[in-house]
Design a protein around this motif. Sequence first.
Motif, PDB file in Angstrom:
ATOM      1  N   PRO A   1      17.395   1.010  -6.688  1.00 48.34           N
ATOM      2  CA  PRO A   1      16.124   0.358  -6.328  1.00 48.34           C
ATOM      3  C   PRO A   1      15.552   0.446  -4.898  1.00 48.34           C
ATOM      4  O   PRO A   1      16.318   0.327  -4.022  1.00 48.34           O
ATOM      5  CB  PRO A   1      16.003  -0.979  -6.691  1.00 48.34           C
ATOM      6  N   PHE A   2      14.253   0.472  -4.430  1.00 55.93           N
ATOM      7  CA  PHE A   2      13.771   0.909  -3.454  1.00 55.93           C
ATOM      8  C   PHE A   2      12.413  -0.075  -3.120  1.00 55.93           C
ATOM      9  O   PHE A   2      11.679  -0.630  -4.329  1.00 55.93           O
ATOM     10  CB  PHE A   2      13.356   2.301  -3.073  1.00 55.93           C
ATOM     11  N   PRO A   3      12.216  -0.823  -1.848  1.00 58.19           N
ATOM     12  CA  PRO A   3      11.000  -1.506  -1.599  1.00 58.19           C
ATOM     13  C   PRO A   3       9.844  -0.803  -1.947  1.00 58.19           C
ATOM     14  O   PRO A   3       8.745  -1.292  -2.341  1.00 58.19           O
ATOM     15  CB  PRO A   3      11.259  -2.214  -0.360  1.00 58.19           C
ATOM     16  N   ASN A   4       9.819   0.614  -1.558  1.00 60.83           N
ATOM     17  CA  ASN A   4       8.390   1.248  -1.533  1.00 60.83           C
ATOM     18  C   ASN A   4       8.686   2.382  -2.609  1.00 60.83           C
ATOM     19  O   ASN A   4       9.815   3.064  -2.910  1.00 60.83           O
ATOM     20  CB  ASN A   4       8.087   2.115  -0.269  1.00 60.83           C
ATOM     21  N   PHE A   5       8.034   2.563  -3.381  1.00 60.37           N
ATOM     22  CA  PHE A   5       7.888   3.838  -4.620  1.00 60.37           C
ATOM     23  C   PHE A   5       8.098   5.049  -4.095  1.00 60.37           C
ATOM     24  O   PHE A   5       8.577   6.060  -4.934  1.00 60.37           O
ATOM     25  CB  PHE A   5       6.815   3.599  -5.464  1.00 60.37           C
ATOM     26  N   THR A   6       7.484   5.209  -2.804  1.00 59.44           N
ATOM     27  CA  THR A   6       7.476   6.708  -2.429  1.00 59.44           C
ATOM     28  C   THR A   6       8.996   7.001  -1.872  1.00 59.44           C
ATOM     29  O   THR A   6       9.418   8.113  -2.042  1.00 59.44           O
ATOM     30  CB  THR A   6       6.516   6.697  -1.118  1.00 59.44           C
TER      31      THR A   6
ATOM     32  N   PRO B   1       0.830  -1.368  -0.139  1.00 58.18           N
ATOM     33  CA  PRO B   1      -0.047  -0.032   0.128  1.00 58.18           C
ATOM     34  C   PRO B   1       0.782   1.262  -0.048  1.00 58.18           C
ATOM     35  O   PRO B   1       0.688   1.848   0.984  1.00 58.18           O
ATOM     36  CB  PRO B   1      -0.818  -0.206   1.250  1.00 58.18           C
ATOM     37  N   ASP B   2       1.536   1.584  -1.159  1.00 60.53           N
ATOM     38  CA  ASP B   2       2.421   2.784  -1.357  1.00 60.53           C
ATOM     39  C   ASP B   2       2.678   3.396  -2.822  1.00 60.53           C
ATOM     40  O   ASP B   2       3.292   3.536  -3.157  1.00 60.53           O
ATOM     41  CB  ASP B   2       3.987   2.183  -0.718  1.00 60.53           C
ATOM     42  N   TYR B   3       1.380   2.957  -3.327  1.00 58.60           N
ATOM     43  CA  TYR B   3       1.166   3.189  -4.647  1.00 58.60           C
ATOM     44  C   TYR B   3       0.002   3.909  -5.179  1.00 58.60           C
ATOM     45  O   TYR B   3      -0.665   3.161  -5.902  1.00 58.60           O
ATOM     46  CB  TYR B   3       1.362   1.622  -5.330  1.00 58.60           C
ATOM     47  N   PRO B   4      -0.431   5.234  -4.525  1.00 59.00           N
ATOM     48  CA  PRO B   4      -1.510   5.787  -5.057  1.00 59.00           C
ATOM     49  C   PRO B   4      -1.544   6.167  -6.630  1.00 59.00           C
ATOM     50  O   PRO B   4      -0.422   6.386  -7.172  1.00 59.00           O
ATOM     51  CB  PRO B   4      -1.380   6.954  -4.274  1.00 59.00           C
ATOM     52  N   PRO B   5      -2.737   6.045  -7.164  1.00 62.03           N
ATOM     53  CA  PRO B   5      -3.924   5.895  -6.754  1.00 62.03           C
ATOM     54  C   PRO B   5      -4.477   4.622  -6.794  1.00 62.03           C
ATOM     55  O   PRO B   5      -5.633   4.444  -6.701  1.00 62.03           O
ATOM     56  CB  PRO B   5      -4.943   6.958  -7.941  1.00 62.03           C
ATOM     57  N   PHE B   6      -3.561   3.416  -6.796  1.00 69.21           N
ATOM     58  CA  PHE B   6      -4.030   2.135  -6.682  1.00 69.21           C
ATOM     59  C   PHE B   6      -4.250   1.301  -5.334  1.00 69.21           C
ATOM     60  O   PHE B   6      -4.875   0.972  -5.220  1.00 69.21           O
ATOM     61  CB  PHE B   6      -3.100   1.188  -7.648  1.00 69.21           C
ATOM     62  N   GLU B   7      -3.267   1.683  -4.479  1.00 70.93           N
ATOM     63  CA  GLU B   7      -3.413   1.306  -3.411  1.00 70.93           C
ATOM     64  C   GLU B   7      -2.416   2.261  -2.204  1.00 70.93           C
ATOM     65  O   GLU B   7      -1.401   2.682  -2.579  1.00 70.93           O
ATOM     66  CB  GLU B   7      -2.844  -0.195  -2.768  1.00 70.93           C
ATOM     67  N   ASN B   8      -3.010   2.522  -1.020  1.00 71.17           N
ATOM     68  CA  ASN B   8      -2.274   3.565  -0.144  1.00 71.17           C
ATOM     69  C   ASN B   8      -2.994   3.352   1.023  1.00 71.17           C
ATOM     70  O   ASN B   8      -4.285   2.708   1.259  1.00 71.17           O
ATOM     71  CB  ASN B   8      -2.410   4.961  -0.507  1.00 71.17           C
ATOM     72  N   LEU B   9      -2.205   3.560   2.317  1.00 71.17           N
ATOM     73  CA  LEU B   9      -2.843   3.802   3.683  1.00 71.17           C
ATOM     74  C   LEU B   9      -2.943   5.142   4.105  1.00 71.17           C
ATOM     75  O   LEU B   9      -1.909   5.950   3.902  1.00 71.17           O
ATOM     76  CB  LEU B   9      -1.927   2.897   4.565  1.00 71.17           C
ATOM     77  N   GLU B  10      -4.142   5.426   4.373  1.00 70.59           N
ATOM     78  CA  GLU B  10      -4.503   6.847   4.552  1.00 70.59           C
ATOM     79  C   GLU B  10      -5.255   6.672   6.101  1.00 70.59           C
ATOM     80  O   GLU B  10      -6.381   6.288   6.116  1.00 70.59           O
ATOM     81  CB  GLU B  10      -5.484   7.576   3.753  1.00 70.59           C
ATOM     82  N   ASP B  11      -4.459   7.316   7.402  1.00 71.62           N
ATOM     83  CA  ASP B  11      -4.982   7.164   8.460  1.00 71.62           C
ATOM     84  C   ASP B  11      -5.699   5.584   8.964  1.00 71.62           C
ATOM     85  O   ASP B  11      -6.539   5.574   9.518  1.00 71.62           O
ATOM     86  CB  ASP B  11      -6.208   8.101   8.665  1.00 71.62           C
TER      87      ASP B  11
END
Length: 278
Positions: free
Chosen positions: A192-197, A62-72
Amino acid sequence: MELTRRQFIPTAVAGIAGMAGLAGCSGNTDETTVVEGSGSAETGSDDLGLLEAGTITFATSPDYPPFENLEDGEYVGLDMDLGRAIADYLGLECAYTNIDFDGIVPAIVAGGQADAGLSGISITPDREEEVNFTTPYYVDNQAVATLSDNTIITEDNAAEALNDAAVTIAVQSGSTGADFAAENYPNAEQLPFPNFTDAFAAVNSGQADAVCGNAAVVNQMLAGAYTDLHVVLTSATGEEYAIAVSKDNEPLLDALNEAIEALQDDGTLDELIEKNMG
């Protein structure tokens, strides 16, 4: 050569519309979160080989908006809404478990962690050797972004300037963005990074000169926290996103395809794309 994400094409495959008021999954990144689905299909969950009877568990990063992300603490995005809509159609509860993107396909192959992978996963020949894919639900492209004040890599010269040994391109591990950069800019160094952010943060901090990934996500990032970056190149790769399923579980693949087709036919997919992509 593996999984990835991309720039939105309005003609994105078929359409998932119409299911208003879907229940949302919420929770923290350390545990699987479950939400009940009301269901409309007469699907026997015991026949689907699920980890837990009555619940379909999707692996996601969940680090790939607008497909999946964590918000609050809440799972949001097109894929998250799609997972809930599929579970609802199949009469199942929906659960998400967090796995680094490059570990999702291996996790589905190994079994025991999730029933399927739903995380902006592009269909590629290499992945198709390891898992089965459902009918595609979205089509995307690749994009490269740099700091807006970068005068070395510009929109006019990006295709050539990126392919330089002095250039570092940040990517997400195991993504099609990493594959695209390696194929098209072989002389550049890849970071490379595990998270796109984290790949975007690397450009912001000067660790990398550019970031490469699916266009829809790149554009979302630039519209949010990374307004100092801009897109210098977009490539019409036409990547198809789909749900990854174990090759040993044909009944689940069939059930997911039935659900996707139904959500396309009734307009729900289009509705969810419009909601999340604008």
